[in-house]
Design an enzyme around this catalytic site. Structure first.
Site, PDB file in Angstrom:
ATOM      1  N   LYS A  78     152.698  59.183  61.351  1.00  0.00           N
ATOM      2  CA  LYS A  78     151.993  57.929  61.053  1.00  0.00           C
ATOM      3  C   LYS A  78     151.167  57.520  62.259  1.00  0.00           C
ATOM      4  O   LYS A  78     151.708  57.232  63.319  1.00  0.00           O
ATOM      5  CB  LYS A  78     152.988  56.811  60.714  1.00  0.00           C
ATOM      6  CG  LYS A  78     152.337  55.409  60.625  1.00  0.00           C
ATOM      7  CD  LYS A  78     153.328  54.301  60.265  1.00  0.00           C
ATOM      8  CE  LYS A  78     152.661  52.930  60.322  1.00  0.00           C
ATOM      9  NZ  LYS A  78     153.586  51.808  60.046  1.00  0.00           N
ATOM     10  N   ARG A 133     153.613  53.822  54.726  1.00  0.00           N
ATOM     11  CA  ARG A 133     154.067  54.695  53.643  1.00  0.00           C
ATOM     12  C   ARG A 133     152.900  55.183  52.795  1.00  0.00           C
ATOM     13  O   ARG A 133     152.961  56.255  52.197  1.00  0.00           O
ATOM     14  CB  ARG A 133     155.114  53.963  52.780  1.00  0.00           C
ATOM     15  CG  ARG A 133     154.616  52.757  52.071  1.00  0.00           C
ATOM     16  CD  ARG A 133     155.713  51.798  51.642  1.00  0.00           C
ATOM     17  NE  ARG A 133     156.263  51.042  52.761  1.00  0.00           N
ATOM     18  CZ  ARG A 133     157.249  50.153  52.660  1.00  0.00           C
ATOM     19  NH1 ARG A 133     157.795  49.896  51.501  1.00  0.00           N
ATOM     20  NH2 ARG A 133     157.677  49.507  53.724  1.00  0.00           N
ATOM     21  N   LYS A 156     149.873  39.802  59.700  1.00  0.00           N
ATOM     22  CA  LYS A 156     151.087  39.508  60.466  1.00  0.00           C
ATOM     23  C   LYS A 156     150.902  38.225  61.274  1.00  0.00           C
ATOM     24  O   LYS A 156     149.776  37.883  61.627  1.00  0.00           O
ATOM     25  CB  LYS A 156     151.353  40.656  61.471  1.00  0.00           C
ATOM     26  CG  LYS A 156     151.814  41.954  60.858  1.00  0.00           C
ATOM     27  CD  LYS A 156     152.063  42.994  61.951  1.00  0.00           C
ATOM     28  CE  LYS A 156     152.490  44.337  61.366  1.00  0.00           C
ATOM     29  NZ  LYS A 156     153.806  44.334  60.731  1.00  0.00           N
ATOM     30  N   ASP A 176     148.083  47.849  63.719  1.00  0.00           N
ATOM     31  CA  ASP A 176     148.539  47.310  62.433  1.00  0.00           C
ATOM     32  C   ASP A 176     148.507  45.787  62.457  1.00  0.00           C
ATOM     33  O   ASP A 176     149.416  45.138  62.960  1.00  0.00           O
ATOM     34  CB  ASP A 176     149.963  47.809  62.146  1.00  0.00           C
ATOM     35  CG  ASP A 176     150.478  47.332  60.782  1.00  0.00           C
ATOM     36  OD1 ASP A 176     149.665  46.793  59.991  1.00  0.00           O
ATOM     37  OD2 ASP A 176     151.684  47.512  60.517  1.00  0.00           O
ATOM     38  N   ASP A 214     151.945  51.489  66.699  1.00  0.00           N
ATOM     39  CA  ASP A 214     152.191  51.928  65.330  1.00  0.00           C
ATOM     40  C   ASP A 214     151.668  53.351  65.064  1.00  0.00           C
ATOM     41  O   ASP A 214     151.740  53.849  63.944  1.00  0.00           O
ATOM     42  CB  ASP A 214     151.554  50.920  64.363  1.00  0.00           C
ATOM     43  CG  ASP A 214     152.356  50.749  63.081  1.00  0.00           C
ATOM     44  OD1 ASP A 214     153.540  51.140  63.068  1.00  0.00           O
ATOM     45  OD2 ASP A 214     151.785  50.240  62.104  1.00  0.00           O
ATOM     46  N   GLU A 262     151.650  49.626  55.002  1.00  0.00           N
ATOM     47  CA  GLU A 262     150.545  50.600  54.999  1.00  0.00           C
ATOM     48  C   GLU A 262     150.996  51.997  55.429  1.00  0.00           C
ATOM     49  O   GLU A 262     150.396  52.988  55.028  1.00  0.00           O
ATOM     50  CB  GLU A 262     149.413  50.107  55.910  1.00  0.00           C
ATOM     51  CG  GLU A 262     149.542  50.441  57.404  1.00  0.00           C
ATOM     52  CD  GLU A 262     150.721  49.774  58.103  1.00  0.00           C
ATOM     53  OE1 GLU A 262     151.299  48.837  57.529  1.00  0.00           O
ATOM     54  OE2 GLU A 262     151.089  50.213  59.212  1.00  0.00           O
TER      55      GLU A 262
HETATM   56  N1  BES Z   1     154.327  48.916  61.534  1.00  0.00           N
HETATM   57  C1  BES Z   1     155.169  48.090  60.759  1.00  0.00           C
HETATM   58  C2  BES Z   1     156.650  48.289  61.074  1.00  0.00           C
HETATM   59  C3  BES Z   1     157.100  47.899  62.448  1.00  0.00           C
HETATM   60  C4  BES Z   1     157.761  46.708  62.649  1.00  0.00           C
HETATM   61  C5  BES Z   1     156.941  48.750  63.508  1.00  0.00           C
HETATM   62  C6  BES Z   1     158.213  46.376  63.902  1.00  0.00           C
HETATM   63  C7  BES Z   1     157.391  48.409  64.759  1.00  0.00           C
HETATM   64  C8  BES Z   1     158.042  47.223  64.951  1.00  0.00           C
HETATM   65  C9  BES Z   1     154.962  48.387  59.282  1.00  0.00           C
HETATM   66  O1  BES Z   1     153.701  48.801  58.921  1.00  0.00           O
HETATM   67  C10 BES Z   1     155.210  47.111  58.552  1.00  0.00           C
HETATM   68  O2  BES Z   1     154.482  46.206  58.751  1.00  0.00           O
HETATM   69  N2  BES Z   1     156.259  47.088  57.738  1.00  0.00           N
HETATM   70  C11 BES Z   1     156.608  45.948  57.012  1.00  0.00           C
HETATM   71  C12 BES Z   1     156.920  46.368  55.600  1.00  0.00           C
HETATM   72  C13 BES Z   1     157.074  45.234  54.626  1.00  0.00           C
HETATM   73  C14 BES Z   1     155.754  44.536  54.435  1.00  0.00           C
HETATM   74  C15 BES Z   1     157.584  45.793  53.326  1.00  0.00           C
HETATM   75  C16 BES Z   1     157.809  45.309  57.672  1.00  0.00           C
HETATM   76  O3  BES Z   1     158.673  46.046  58.151  1.00  0.00           O
HETATM   77  O4  BES Z   1     157.862  44.097  57.753  1.00  0.00           O
HETATM   78 ZN    ZN Z   2     152.600  49.750  60.386  1.00  0.00          ZN
HETATM   79 MN    MN Z   3     152.392  47.202  58.552  1.00  0.00          MN
END
Ligand code: BES
Ligand code: ZN
Ligand code: MN
Length: 503
Positions: free
Chosen positions: A271, A357, A283, A276, A294, A355
């Site tokens: 990935k 996945r 966010k 992000d 990320d 994103e």
């Molecule tokens: N890149 C993030 C996950 C992440 C969180 C990486 C904290 C490093 C530290 C990922 O793309 C994301 O935003 N995931 C969301 C998924 C949700 C929207 C289903 C999450 O984990 O909140």
């Molecule tokens: Zn991400």
């Molecule tokens: Mn994300």
């Protein structure tokens, strides 16, 4: 950093600093209120004599990462002697030794010391494994993330040379030392990529860095842009990439040695979200700066390919990196949109922040199309894995128990902390959609698992492992053995895993 082996007696070695390990040999547990029984792990009696006073003082307890520095140790040729505590002798392993080497580096470089000698402790650890742990730990400890500080060349002076002091012939350990250097330098290569901020590590720059590395080590590397992504009908990848002004990159690294194991073609998918924001499902501002990391999964796979190209195991490996930003804009995908992935499956976008996945779905599908027989992906995929496992263990998911067992063995040898999480069929309920084959976000509960269930739909029947490194790719604090910042997690396990298939 230079690395050397020496078979000199530790006491006879001329060095800025001799480092020796101290372990607690008291095997009774704390309940019995017994004092620690620290003793130095060296058969050189002159070392024991030199530390007699400090040991008698009770100052040295052998607690893990405790350091004690002596100047002009009597009877030794070294200018200084550093005692590093390694905890209980009974549980001491190569994983601890690796961290002690890092601790020695980080302690000494802060004291204006540029070279030292580390005495391989006289414990049950086999010499090749011990040499490897010391070299890897030393390189990891030498890394500093302060590259953009104007004075970093002066303030972050590094260790230039480490000598590992072993008993007997050094010749048979030479290859362990060289292999460890390759692995450790590849780990720091990853950390350099991850450390870069997103304005200096766009998908295009990541592709350039991969190409440069590939040219240096003799790998094939191709990097494609938006046209190829659309041509391959990577609708899930493009759904994320379409919102950004920065062009995406699909990076393919190939290692195909002569005499490779038949019927095995490993696919490593990373990935590479270089930033992000969350996209339209944006966010919160607090902590968003960290989302530059990320792309750690992508950097990991590029680093693994570097190590593999230099170690030359006889196994075919292809890495596929999907690199893009995740941005909100007038062109960005929106919640409720439906995207058709490369495999033909349809995805209802519930949350544009899920994103990773999406891009991996097409990366995994492409790896299958290229003929990969076994798949591994690495991704900073979910905050939920951090809720589940904290900053200590990375999450492992697998659709295949046999493949998992093989990976777990490699992981054990590498001394990295990872923990398997389940993928029961029941979890599939969470990603059901009303209007498409699946949703991209199953909401809060079991979030790391539903993300993995989503990926499983695209790995299909190819044996697959997913590593969620969201909690472990970035060190939240300085530790005695490693700096705050990118960790380079998973490289060592992946290299061992790849080697396990070699013909
Ligand atoms: N890149 C993030 C996950 C992440 C969180 C990486 C904290 C490093 C530290 C990922 O793309 C994301 O935003 N995931 C969301 C998924 C949700 C929207 C289903 C999450 O984990 O909140
Ligand atoms: Zn991400
Ligand atoms: Mn994300």
């Amino acid at each position: 950093m230079n690395t050397n082996l020496s078979s000199s007696a530790p006491s006879q070695l001329e060095t800025e600093c001799l480092v020796v390990v101290v372990l607690d040999h008291n095997e009774k547990d704390r309940k019995e209120k017994d004092k620690p029984a620290p003793s130095v792990e060296s058969t050189d009696s002159l070392v024991g004599d030199a530390i007699k006073d400090v040991m008698a003082s009770g100052e040295v307890t052998a607690k893990t990462f405790e350091t004690t520095l002596l100047h002009h140790p009597s009877g030794l040729k070294a200018k200084r002697l550093l005692l590093v505590g390694g905890g209980k002798a009974k549980t001491f392993s190569a994983a601890e030794l690796r961290q002690l080497a890092g601790t020695a580096v980080r302690t000494l470089k802060g004291k204006n010391i540029r070279s030292f000698a580390f005495a391989l402790p006289d414990t049950g650890i086999a010499a090749p494994e011990g040499v490897r742990a010391i070299v890897e730990g030393a390189f990891v400890g030498n890394f500093e993330p302060g590259y953009y500080k104007s004075d970093h060349m002066e303030s972050d002076r590094k260790i230039d040379a480490v000598t590992i002091v072993v008993q007997g012939d050094t010749k048979p350990l030479e290859s362990s030392m060289q292999a460890a250097r390759i692995v450790a330098e590849s780990q720091n290569f990853i950390r350099d990529l991850v450390n870069e901020p997103s304005n200096r590590m766009t998908p295009t720059i990541l592709a350039e860095r991969a190409k440069k590395m590939a040219a240096e080590v003799g790998l094939k590397c191709e990097a494609y842009g938006a046209d190829k992504i659309k041509e391959l009908k990577m609708g899930a990848f493009w759904g994320v990439a379409q919102g950004s002004d920065e062009p995406p990159a699909l990076i393919v690294l190939r290692y195909d040695p002569q005499g490779a194991a038949k019927d095995v073609h490993l696919g490593l998918v990373g990935k590479g979200v270089t930033f992000d924001t969350g996209g339209i499902s944006i966010k919160p501002a607090d902590g968003m700066e960290k989302m530059k990391y990320d792309m750690a999964g992508a950097a990991t796979m590029i680093g693994v390919m570097r190590a593999i190209a230099l170690l030359k195991p006889k196994v075919k490996v292809t890495a596929i990196v999907c690199a893009t930003e995740n941005m909100p804009s007038g062109k960005a995908q929106k919640p409720g949109d439906v995207q058709i992935a490369m495999s033909g499956k349809s995805i209802e976008i519930i949350n544009t922040d899920a994103e990773g996945r999406l891009i991996l779905a097409d990366g995994l599908c492409y790896a299958r199309q290229l003929g990969c027989t076994h798949l591994v992906d690495a991704a900073t995929l979910t905050g939920a894995v951090v809720v589940a496992l904290g900053y200590v263990n990375a999450g492992i998911f697998s659709s295949d128990d046999q493949l998992y067992e093989r990976f777990a063995k490699a992981n054990q040898q590498a001394g990295e902390k990872m923990w398997r999480l389940p993928l029961d069929d029941e979890y599939k309920e969470i990603i059901k959609s009303n209007i498409a084959d699946m949703v991209n976000s199953g909401g809060r509960w079991g979030g790391a698992i539903s993300a993995a269930m989503f990926l499983k739909e695209f790995a299909e029947d190819t044996p697959w492992i997913h590593l969620d490194i969201a909690g472990t790719a970035w060190m939240e604090e300085n530790k005695s053995w490693i700096a705050k910042g990118p960790s380079g997690i998973a490289l060592r396990s992946l290299v061992e895993f790849v080697k396990s298939y070699a013909a």
